[in-house]
Scaffold this motif. Structure first.
Motif, short mmCIF file in Angstrom:
data_model
loop_
_atom_site.label_atom_id
_atom_site.label_comp_id
_atom_site.label_asym_id
_atom_site.label_seq_id
_atom_site.Cartn_x
_atom_site.Cartn_y
_atom_site.Cartn_z
N ASN A 5 -71.94 -29.60 35.13
CA ASN A 5 -71.22 -29.21 33.91
C ASN A 5 -70.45 -30.39 33.30
OD1 ASN A 5 -70.75 -27.30 31.95
ND2 ASN A 5 -68.81 -26.68 32.84
N ILE A 6 -71.03 -31.59 33.38
CA ILE A 6 -70.45 -32.78 32.76
C ILE A 6 -71.04 -32.90 31.36
CG2 ILE A 6 -70.29 -35.29 32.85
CD1 ILE A 6 -70.52 -35.02 35.92
N ARG A 7 -70.18 -32.92 30.35
CA ARG A 7 -70.65 -32.99 28.98
C ARG A 7 -70.46 -34.37 28.35
NH1 ARG A 7 -73.12 -29.19 26.78
NH2 ARG A 7 -72.24 -29.63 24.75
N HIS A 8 -69.52 -35.15 28.86
CA HIS A 8 -69.25 -36.48 28.30
C HIS A 8 -68.99 -37.48 29.42
CE1 HIS A 8 -68.16 -33.69 25.06
NE2 HIS A 8 -68.59 -34.65 24.27
N LEU A 9 -69.41 -38.72 29.18
CA LEU A 9 -69.13 -39.82 30.10
C LEU A 9 -68.43 -40.92 29.33
CD1 LEU A 9 -72.55 -40.14 31.97
CD2 LEU A 9 -70.44 -39.14 32.85
N VAL A 10 -67.41 -41.49 29.93
CA VAL A 10 -66.72 -42.62 29.33
C VAL A 10 -67.49 -43.89 29.67
CG1 VAL A 10 -64.57 -43.95 29.29
CG2 VAL A 10 -64.50 -41.46 29.50
N VAL A 11 -67.74 -44.73 28.68
CA VAL A 11 -68.41 -46.00 28.88
C VAL A 11 -67.33 -47.08 28.97
CG1 VAL A 11 -70.06 -47.64 27.89
CG2 VAL A 11 -70.38 -45.18 27.53
N VAL A 12 -67.41 -47.89 30.03
CA VAL A 12 -66.41 -48.94 30.22
C VAL A 12 -67.10 -50.31 30.27
CG1 VAL A 12 -64.79 -47.43 31.44
CG2 VAL A 12 -66.48 -48.70 32.74
N ASP A 13 -66.33 -51.35 29.94
CA ASP A 13 -66.87 -52.71 30.05
C ASP A 13 -66.68 -53.23 31.46
OD1 ASP A 13 -64.19 -53.51 30.24
OD2 ASP A 13 -64.14 -54.38 28.22
N GLU A 14 -67.01 -54.51 31.68
CA GLU A 14 -66.93 -55.08 33.02
C GLU A 14 -65.51 -55.15 33.58
OE1 GLU A 14 -67.19 -57.74 29.72
OE2 GLU A 14 -68.87 -56.73 30.59
N ASN A 15 -64.51 -54.98 32.71
CA ASN A 15 -63.11 -54.96 33.15
C ASN A 15 -62.56 -53.54 33.24
OD1 ASN A 15 -62.89 -57.81 33.26
ND2 ASN A 15 -62.69 -57.86 31.04
N ASN A 16 -63.44 -52.55 33.18
CA ASN A 16 -63.08 -51.13 33.22
C ASN A 16 -62.24 -50.68 32.03
OD1 ASN A 16 -64.53 -50.43 35.51
ND2 ASN A 16 -62.88 -51.02 36.87
#
Length: 54
Positions: A5-16
């Protein structure tokens, strides 16, 4: 994603650092567009935009 039930994922760069969000709708919409292109047999030279279905 669906099973948990995951609807969204946060995208992070190499430094989080957060740089964006991707949703299940983004993934499903892209799959639909790619499938339509494959069924049409469109080559990359002749490619026409497919309307967004999101």
């Amino acid at each position: 994603m669906h099973r948990l039930n995951i609807r969204h994922l946060v995208v992070v760069d190499e430094n989080n650092n957060p740089v964006g969000v991707i949703s299940i709708g983004d993934i499903v919409g892209e799959s639909t567009r790619l499938k339509a292109l494959a069924e049409q047999g469109v080559s990359s030279d002749d490619e026409e935009p497919i309307p967004c279905t999101d």
